[in-house]
Write a protein that holds these residues in place. Structure first.
Motif, short mmCIF file in Angstrom:
data_model
loop_
_atom_site.label_atom_id
_atom_site.label_comp_id
_atom_site.label_asym_id
_atom_site.label_seq_id
_atom_site.Cartn_x
_atom_site.Cartn_y
_atom_site.Cartn_z
N ILE A 32 45.25 43.68 43.01
CA ILE A 32 44.58 42.95 44.10
C ILE A 32 43.97 41.64 43.59
O ILE A 32 43.89 40.66 44.33
CB ILE A 32 43.51 43.84 44.76
N TYR A 33 43.53 41.60 42.31
CA TYR A 33 43.01 40.36 41.74
C TYR A 33 44.03 39.23 41.91
O TYR A 33 43.68 38.06 42.07
CB TYR A 33 42.70 40.51 40.25
N TYR A 34 45.31 39.60 41.85
CA TYR A 34 46.37 38.60 41.93
C TYR A 34 46.88 38.37 43.35
O TYR A 34 46.99 37.22 43.79
CB TYR A 34 47.56 39.03 41.06
N VAL A 35 47.20 39.44 44.06
CA VAL A 35 47.92 39.29 45.34
C VAL A 35 47.00 39.26 46.55
O VAL A 35 47.44 38.97 47.65
CB VAL A 35 48.96 40.42 45.51
N SER A 36 45.73 39.59 46.40
CA SER A 36 44.71 39.53 47.43
C SER A 36 44.96 40.41 48.65
O SER A 36 44.29 40.26 49.66
CB SER A 36 44.41 38.11 47.90
#
Length: 217
Positions: A40-44
């Motif tokens: 989630i840090y990357y793809v939100s």
């Protein structure tokens, strides 16, 4: 008392050599939630991250006979999640990142004092806001070490940077957090909040020394 981490390598070996479904499920339960947060840090998007985590675990099961060479399953899975998340971003041209709230991350032990509980929640919010101001790489390094208890070498392998860069980024993150939280303390006039803020700042300061001796090997 020293916390004994699960023997992920033994579980991984059983998966690769014995097709052990119970060991596969055990690894998923041990790492799944953390891998989801990391994606989630990357793809939100939680939904996209769930798909990525599921895809990686399916691939690991399908290719289990070829994965016996993996010596550190945790690092291997985090790196796989990172690569797949970046692949998704490149495919969909998404470069923004978001933070998510860690419901299990408690700075202070909750008690039955409503005032102290309110102050604790306010401190947690301010710390989250301070972490959000960190540069992307420093933020990832800080979270992997703080939330996942990883060593410099493990974080370096996941992010494909050197252990020295990990150390540098971590120290920069801690230094900036100390500055931000100190500023909060200067603008607040509640003595009890002052005490809690000061305690938090001291904890972050000590983290410098703790991580030097405990995380770099």
């Amino acid at each position: 008392m020293k916390i004994v981490k699960p023997d992920l390598f033994s579980l991984w070996t059983k998966i690769c050599t014995e097709d052990d479904l119970a060991s596969f499920e055990a690894i998923y339960h041990l790492l799944g939630a953390r891998l989801l947060k990391f994606s989630i840090y990357y793809v939100s998007s939680k939904e996209v991250a769930e798909e990525i985590v599921s895809e990686i675990f399916v691939k690991c099961w399908e290719n289990r006979k070829a994965n016996l060479h993996v010596m550190n399953p945790e690092t291997y899975l985090f790196a796989a999640i990172r690569n797949q998340s970046l692949k998704h971003l490149r495919k969909h041209n998404q470069m923004h990142l978001v933070e998510i709230e860690d419901q299990h991350d408690q700075l202070f032990v909750a008690d039955h004092n409503p005032q102290k509980e309110l102050e604790r929640k306010e401190l947690q919010l301010r710390l989250d806001q301070a972490i959000d101001t960190l540069p992307h790489q420093a933020r990832l390094v800080f979270k992997l070490i703080k939330e996942n208890g990883m060593k410099y070498k493990e974080v370096a392998e996941i992010l494909e940077i050197s252990p020295r860069t990990v150390q540098t980024q971590l120290f920069r993150a801690i230094a900036k957090l100390r500055i931000v939280l100190s500023a909060y303390r200067e603008t607040d006039h509640k003595s009890s909040f002052h005490d809690n803020a000061l305690s938090l700042i001291l904890i972050l300061s000590l983290t410098n020394y703790i991580l030097i001796f405990c995380r770099q090997f």
